[in-house]
Design a protein around this motif. Structure first.
Motif, PDB file in Angstrom:
ATOM      1  N   LEU A 243     -36.301 -30.448 -13.335  1.00  0.00           N
ATOM      2  CA  LEU A 243     -36.971 -29.906 -12.161  1.00  0.00           C
ATOM      3  C   LEU A 243     -36.767 -30.697 -10.877  1.00  0.00           C
ATOM      4  O   LEU A 243     -36.718 -30.109  -9.794  1.00  0.00           O
ATOM      5  CB  LEU A 243     -38.481 -29.808 -12.417  1.00  0.00           C
ATOM      6  N   ALA A 244     -36.697 -32.029 -10.946  1.00  0.00           N
ATOM      7  CA  ALA A 244     -36.661 -32.846  -9.751  1.00  0.00           C
ATOM      8  C   ALA A 244     -35.395 -32.574  -8.938  1.00  0.00           C
ATOM      9  O   ALA A 244     -34.289 -32.573  -9.484  1.00  0.00           O
ATOM     10  CB  ALA A 244     -36.739 -34.330 -10.106  1.00  0.00           C
ATOM     11  N   PRO A 245     -35.518 -32.340  -7.617  1.00  0.00           N
ATOM     12  CA  PRO A 245     -34.345 -32.054  -6.796  1.00  0.00           C
ATOM     13  C   PRO A 245     -33.275 -33.116  -6.896  1.00  0.00           C
ATOM     14  O   PRO A 245     -32.084 -32.801  -6.927  1.00  0.00           O
ATOM     15  CB  PRO A 245     -34.946 -31.995  -5.374  1.00  0.00           C
ATOM     16  N   SER A 246     -33.656 -34.399  -6.969  1.00  0.00           N
ATOM     17  CA  SER A 246     -32.662 -35.459  -7.018  1.00  0.00           C
ATOM     18  C   SER A 246     -31.803 -35.389  -8.273  1.00  0.00           C
ATOM     19  O   SER A 246     -30.642 -35.803  -8.281  1.00  0.00           O
ATOM     20  CB  SER A 246     -33.335 -36.844  -6.941  1.00  0.00           C
TER      21      SER A 246
ATOM     22  N   ARG B 211     -44.413 -36.884  -9.120  1.00  0.00           N
ATOM     23  CA  ARG B 211     -43.785 -37.528 -10.273  1.00  0.00           C
ATOM     24  C   ARG B 211     -44.852 -38.155 -11.164  1.00  0.00           C
ATOM     25  O   ARG B 211     -45.742 -38.860 -10.684  1.00  0.00           O
ATOM     26  CB  ARG B 211     -42.790 -38.594  -9.826  1.00  0.00           C
ATOM     27  N   ILE B 212     -44.744 -37.905 -12.460  1.00  0.00           N
ATOM     28  CA  ILE B 212     -45.640 -38.491 -13.457  1.00  0.00           C
ATOM     29  C   ILE B 212     -44.751 -39.024 -14.574  1.00  0.00           C
ATOM     30  O   ILE B 212     -44.366 -38.289 -15.487  1.00  0.00           O
ATOM     31  CB  ILE B 212     -46.647 -37.449 -13.986  1.00  0.00           C
ATOM     32  N   GLY B 213     -44.407 -40.303 -14.491  1.00  0.00           N
ATOM     33  CA  GLY B 213     -43.443 -40.864 -15.429  1.00  0.00           C
ATOM     34  C   GLY B 213     -42.098 -40.180 -15.274  1.00  0.00           C
ATOM     35  O   GLY B 213     -41.584 -40.052 -14.161  1.00  0.00           O
ATOM     36  N   ASP B 214     -41.527 -39.723 -16.382  1.00  0.00           N
ATOM     37  CA  ASP B 214     -40.232 -39.041 -16.320  1.00  0.00           C
ATOM     38  C   ASP B 214     -40.402 -37.530 -16.175  1.00  0.00           C
ATOM     39  O   ASP B 214     -39.431 -36.778 -16.297  1.00  0.00           O
ATOM     40  CB  ASP B 214     -39.390 -39.369 -17.560  1.00  0.00           C
ATOM     41  N   ARG B 215     -41.631 -37.109 -15.879  1.00  0.00           N
ATOM     42  CA  ARG B 215     -41.905 -35.680 -15.707  1.00  0.00           C
ATOM     43  C   ARG B 215     -42.442 -35.403 -14.303  1.00  0.00           C
ATOM     44  O   ARG B 215     -42.833 -36.337 -13.594  1.00  0.00           O
ATOM     45  CB  ARG B 215     -42.887 -35.201 -16.779  1.00  0.00           C
ATOM     46  N   VAL B 216     -42.435 -34.133 -13.915  1.00  0.00           N
ATOM     47  CA  VAL B 216     -42.863 -33.801 -12.557  1.00  0.00           C
ATOM     48  C   VAL B 216     -43.678 -32.512 -12.534  1.00  0.00           C
ATOM     49  O   VAL B 216     -43.575 -31.666 -13.435  1.00  0.00           O
ATOM     50  CB  VAL B 216     -41.651 -33.632 -11.604  1.00  0.00           C
ATOM     51  N   GLU B 217     -44.481 -32.388 -11.497  1.00  0.00           N
ATOM     52  CA  GLU B 217     -45.092 -31.123 -11.105  1.00  0.00           C
ATOM     53  C   GLU B 217     -44.372 -30.697  -9.833  1.00  0.00           C
ATOM     54  O   GLU B 217     -44.189 -31.513  -8.911  1.00  0.00           O
ATOM     55  CB  GLU B 217     -46.581 -31.286 -10.814  1.00  0.00           C
ATOM     56  N   LEU B 218     -43.937 -29.447  -9.758  1.00  0.00           N
ATOM     57  CA  LEU B 218     -43.204 -28.954  -8.598  1.00  0.00           C
ATOM     58  C   LEU B 218     -43.875 -27.681  -8.095  1.00  0.00           C
ATOM     59  O   LEU B 218     -43.979 -26.699  -8.829  1.00  0.00           O
ATOM     60  CB  LEU B 218     -41.747 -28.679  -8.960  1.00  0.00           C
TER      61      LEU B 218
ATOM     62  N   GLY C  49     -46.213 -20.641  -3.909  1.00  0.00           N
ATOM     63  CA  GLY C  49     -46.041 -19.361  -4.583  1.00  0.00           C
ATOM     64  C   GLY C  49     -45.690 -19.501  -6.048  1.00  0.00           C
ATOM     65  O   GLY C  49     -45.813 -18.549  -6.819  1.00  0.00           O
ATOM     66  N   TYR C  50     -45.249 -20.705  -6.435  1.00  0.00           N
ATOM     67  CA  TYR C  50     -44.848 -20.924  -7.829  1.00  0.00           C
ATOM     68  C   TYR C  50     -45.086 -22.381  -8.179  1.00  0.00           C
ATOM     69  O   TYR C  50     -44.764 -23.285  -7.405  1.00  0.00           O
ATOM     70  CB  TYR C  50     -43.366 -20.565  -8.023  1.00  0.00           C
ATOM     71  N   PHE C  51     -45.660 -22.613  -9.362  1.00  0.00           N
ATOM     72  CA  PHE C  51     -45.985 -23.961  -9.831  1.00  0.00           C
ATOM     73  C   PHE C  51     -45.311 -24.190 -11.173  1.00  0.00           C
ATOM     74  O   PHE C  51     -45.508 -23.417 -12.112  1.00  0.00           O
ATOM     75  CB  PHE C  51     -47.503 -24.110  -9.930  1.00  0.00           C
ATOM     76  N   GLU C  52     -44.482 -25.240 -11.258  1.00  0.00           N
ATOM     77  CA  GLU C  52     -43.798 -25.601 -12.490  1.00  0.00           C
ATOM     78  C   GLU C  52     -44.131 -27.043 -12.872  1.00  0.00           C
ATOM     79  O   GLU C  52     -44.361 -27.893 -12.004  1.00  0.00           O
ATOM     80  CB  GLU C  52     -42.284 -25.516 -12.321  1.00  0.00           C
ATOM     81  N   ALA C  53     -44.123 -27.313 -14.157  1.00  0.00           N
ATOM     82  CA  ALA C  53     -44.298 -28.677 -14.638  1.00  0.00           C
ATOM     83  C   ALA C  53     -43.379 -28.896 -15.827  1.00  0.00           C
ATOM     84  O   ALA C  53     -43.173 -27.988 -16.638  1.00  0.00           O
ATOM     85  CB  ALA C  53     -45.752 -28.935 -15.038  1.00  0.00           C
ATOM     86  N   GLY C  54     -42.819 -30.084 -15.922  1.00  0.00           N
ATOM     87  CA  GLY C  54     -41.935 -30.364 -17.038  1.00  0.00           C
ATOM     88  C   GLY C  54     -41.084 -31.593 -16.790  1.00  0.00           C
ATOM     89  O   GLY C  54     -41.469 -32.493 -16.041  1.00  0.00           O
ATOM     90  N   LEU C  55     -39.912 -31.614 -17.407  1.00  0.00           N
ATOM     91  CA  LEU C  55     -39.029 -32.773 -17.328  1.00  0.00           C
ATOM     92  C   LEU C  55     -38.439 -32.931 -15.936  1.00  0.00           C
ATOM     93  O   LEU C  55     -37.908 -31.980 -15.355  1.00  0.00           O
ATOM     94  CB  LEU C  55     -37.892 -32.640 -18.346  1.00  0.00           C
TER      95      LEU C  55
ATOM     96  N   SER D 210     -49.904 -28.673 -17.320  1.00  0.00           N
ATOM     97  CA  SER D 210     -49.600 -30.070 -16.996  1.00  0.00           C
ATOM     98  C   SER D 210     -48.160 -30.392 -17.350  1.00  0.00           C
ATOM     99  O   SER D 210     -47.422 -29.538 -17.876  1.00  0.00           O
ATOM    100  CB  SER D 210     -50.542 -31.001 -17.764  1.00  0.00           C
ATOM    101  N   VAL D 211     -47.767 -31.638 -17.111  1.00  0.00           N
ATOM    102  CA  VAL D 211     -46.403 -32.050 -17.442  1.00  0.00           C
ATOM    103  C   VAL D 211     -46.180 -32.090 -18.945  1.00  0.00           C
ATOM    104  O   VAL D 211     -45.039 -32.235 -19.400  1.00  0.00           O
ATOM    105  CB  VAL D 211     -46.076 -33.427 -16.819  1.00  0.00           C
ATOM    106  N   ARG D 212     -47.243 -31.961 -19.728  1.00  0.00           N
ATOM    107  CA  ARG D 212     -47.100 -31.864 -21.184  1.00  0.00           C
ATOM    108  C   ARG D 212     -46.878 -30.436 -21.631  1.00  0.00           C
ATOM    109  O   ARG D 212     -46.484 -30.196 -22.776  1.00  0.00           O
ATOM    110  CB  ARG D 212     -48.340 -32.433 -21.872  1.00  0.00           C
TER     111      ARG D 212
END
Length: 207
Positions: free
Chosen positions: A197-200, A169-176, A187-193, A66-68
């Protein structure tokens, strides 16, 4: 489906991270099948045994990312603290002040840890499990993700390479969820700040 501008270089970065995960963490294949020779090897304690364990057979504690974070690998923890606790297997330099590291114990060969300025900013995987708390993960299509997340998610696109990813987007964190370099789907799953991670947030940054 929402579409966002996806800066050039993110897809290439995701592919580089996936390659690092496969090399550094010696990941089990997506199918979860153990090598044919695994049964002939004696059972030993430690990370090597975990790497031979199919994802489906791993404890429930290793089934959620998760994003945690994942398990003891919580976003924001320091690399020094995790190393002192015996939770870091190996460390390799990334881009700029980024370091990537492998996990130990039940998470060995399952996740890749990304640190920026000494703090854990993202956890990624090329296998399933683990899945997100909503049940999304590697091997799914972007249509699957759209059905799971609806308006909470958006497809992001690299106009230069044509590669895609799905961002939640989950608050200030993301799942990508990044696309697979060969076949359709995730093919790849990341979660974090989101700041990492966010493209923007990556506009104008090399990594």
């Amino acid at each position: 489906m929402n579409r966002l501008r996806y800066p050039a270089g993110r897809a290439r970065s995701a592919t580089a991270v996936l390659t690092a995960l496969l090399v550094t963490a010696a990941l089990t294949p997506l199918t979860g099948a153990a090598p044919a020779t695994a049964a002939a090897r004696p059972t030993t304690a430690g990370p090597s045994t975990d790497r031979a364990t199919p994802p489906q057979a791993r404890p429930a504690a290793t089934r959620t990312l998760s994003v945690r974070g994942a398990g003891p690998y919580r976003i924001g923890r320091s690399l020094d603290g995790l190393t002192a606790a015996g939770l870091i297997d190996s460390v390799a330099p990334g881009c700029g002040d980024v370091l990537v590291a492998g996990a130990t114990g039940q998470w060995a060969g399952v996740i890749l840890l990304t640190f920026r300025a000494g703090r854990l900013v993202a956890v990624g995987t090329a296998t399933r499990p683990p899945s997100s708390p909503a049940g999304a993960g590697v091997g799914m299509t972007f249509d699957d993700l759209e059905r799971i997340y609806g308006p909470r998610g958006a497809l992001v696109h690299d106009e230069v390479t044509g590669r895609s990813a799905y961002l939640v987007r989950i608050g200030d964190r993301v799942e990508l969820f990044s696309d697979h370099p060969i076949r359709d789907g995730v093919g790849y799953f990341e979660a974090g700040l989101g700041s990492h991670l966010a493209p923007s947030s990556r506009a104008g940054r090399a990594c």
